[in-house]
Each structure stands twice: as structure tokens, then as C-alpha cells.
Design an enzyme around this catalytic site. Sequence first.
Site, short mmCIF file in Angstrom:
data_model
loop_
_atom_site.label_atom_id
_atom_site.label_comp_id
_atom_site.label_asym_id
_atom_site.label_seq_id
_atom_site.Cartn_x
_atom_site.Cartn_y
_atom_site.Cartn_z
N CYS A 145 -24.91 -26.70 47.72
CA CYS A 145 -24.90 -28.08 47.84
C CYS A 145 -26.32 -28.70 47.25
O CYS A 145 -26.42 -29.81 47.35
CB CYS A 145 -24.80 -28.47 49.37
SG CYS A 145 -26.00 -27.93 50.64
N CYS B 32 -21.02 -24.58 54.03
CA CYS B 32 -21.94 -25.62 54.45
C CYS B 32 -21.08 -26.64 54.97
O CYS B 32 -20.01 -27.24 54.63
CB CYS B 32 -22.72 -26.28 53.19
SG CYS B 32 -23.33 -28.14 53.76
N GLU B 33 -21.12 -26.98 56.52
CA GLU B 33 -20.16 -27.87 57.00
C GLU B 33 -20.40 -29.36 56.56
O GLU B 33 -19.52 -30.13 56.73
CB GLU B 33 -20.56 -27.70 58.57
CG GLU B 33 -21.72 -28.17 58.92
CD GLU B 33 -21.81 -28.48 60.70
OE1 GLU B 33 -22.47 -29.19 61.08
OE2 GLU B 33 -21.25 -27.22 61.38
N HIS B 34 -21.61 -29.52 55.87
CA HIS B 34 -21.66 -30.92 55.40
C HIS B 34 -20.81 -31.41 54.14
O HIS B 34 -20.46 -32.40 53.86
CB HIS B 34 -23.16 -31.39 55.30
CG HIS B 34 -24.12 -31.23 56.46
ND1 HIS B 34 -25.21 -30.73 56.24
CD2 HIS B 34 -23.61 -31.40 57.73
CE1 HIS B 34 -25.70 -30.93 57.90
NE2 HIS B 34 -24.64 -31.19 58.51
N HIS B 35 -20.87 -30.31 53.40
CA HIS B 35 -20.02 -30.56 51.93
C HIS B 35 -18.91 -29.55 51.54
O HIS B 35 -18.29 -29.76 50.72
CB HIS B 35 -21.18 -30.25 50.76
CG HIS B 35 -22.18 -31.25 50.84
ND1 HIS B 35 -23.45 -31.01 51.37
CD2 HIS B 35 -22.11 -32.52 50.63
CE1 HIS B 35 -24.35 -31.90 51.50
NE2 HIS B 35 -23.65 -32.83 51.04
N GLN C 153 -27.21 -23.06 58.48
CA GLN C 153 -28.03 -21.87 58.16
C GLN C 153 -28.54 -21.78 59.64
O GLN C 153 -28.87 -20.59 60.33
CB GLN C 153 -28.76 -21.73 57.13
CG GLN C 153 -29.54 -20.64 57.00
CD GLN C 153 -30.36 -20.26 55.87
OE1 GLN C 153 -30.10 -20.79 54.79
NE2 GLN C 153 -31.63 -19.82 55.76
N HIS D 51 -27.97 -22.45 48.72
CA HIS D 51 -27.07 -23.31 48.96
C HIS D 51 -26.38 -24.04 47.93
O HIS D 51 -27.23 -24.71 46.99
CB HIS D 51 -27.86 -24.44 50.08
CG HIS D 51 -27.94 -23.81 51.55
ND1 HIS D 51 -27.35 -24.11 52.66
CD2 HIS D 51 -29.16 -23.04 51.86
CE1 HIS D 51 -27.74 -23.43 53.56
NE2 HIS D 51 -28.77 -22.63 53.15
#
Length: 187
Positions: free
Chosen positions: A150, A78-81, A120, A148
Site C-alpha cells: 500500500c 493490509c486490512e485498509h487496502h 503489522q 507494504h
Amino acid sequence: MTEMDLGKIEKAVTMILEAIGEDPEREGLLETPKRVAKMYAEVFEGLNIDPKHYFETVFHENHNEVVLVKDIPFHSMCEHHLVPFYGHAHIAYIPRDGVVAGLSKLARAVETTAKRPQLQERITSTVADVMMEMLNPVGVYVVIEAEHMCMTMRGIKKPGSKTVTTVARGIYEHDDVKRAEILSLIK
């Protein structure tokens, strides 16, 4: 192609360990920065690979009906976390004029696209768009189901929940019967 700076990753991991109150000189952590750097090189190796590459070689067969490869396992970050998500991709397409790709190329496109900091939704659309551009099929339908971390290990903390994304291109955008056929084959 940009080379990964493993030394910089090692320094960053050391800083993270220090920032959370750990001792990077503790026996169990001595090699952790180096291991994480090597892992990141592997997990993010798709950054320098264009998935179009897998569709440069095609075959001409007398086949103009559905081709479906389902249950393609993948993992991504995940590019956010920067925590993993993982699941299965299902890819269907209808060849135009008998132009088909090797079956493993569909799986390779998913794997390469997933091996970068990612969403995704972007994996789903990238695979569909690349296939449309390179194969010019009648249509492409991509379904991805993933769990996920996250959402599992932080935040809402709901293990077992799955996210499903779909992308329809070509005939699948407007033909409900064709989409329903693919969904029934996937199940």
C-alpha cells in the site's frame, strides 16, 4: 468457525472487474473470480485459527536463557487496502522455570496471525500477548520488519521502504540491556 463463502467472493470479483471497465467474459478473465476466491481462502485461512493453539503443548527443559527465532518470513494483507505486505518476524523469549515451546510453534503463531486482514502492529502485539499468556515467560520481545504494497504501488509509491514494529513484554519492557541483547542478536 465461519466458512468462507467462495461464491460470494466470485460474484464480488466479477463486480470489481465490471466496475473497472473490464469484461469478465474475456478469455483471460473467465476463471479469475474463481482463482481469486480460492486464493482468498488460502490467504485468509488464519481467520478461524487461534494462535494460542500452538502453545498448548510445552516442554520442560533446564533452559532459562534467551530463545530467539529470527528471520521468520511471513505475508499478510493490509486490512485498509487489501494489498499484501510481507517481511520477517523475530521472536525472543526467556522461559520461566524451563517451560519452552517447540520452535516451529513460534513461526506458526506468526503465520496464523498474519493470515487474516491485518495490521503489522496487531501481528506484533498478538504474537507477544499470546506467548505471554500461554507460556508465562520472564519476557517476550517481538520485532517485525515488513514492506507494504500500500506504500509501494499506490499512495506515496516508495518501494523498498520498510516498517519496523516492536513489542516488549515482561522483563523486556524495562530492561534496556536485555532489549539491546536481542537487537544485537537479530542484526
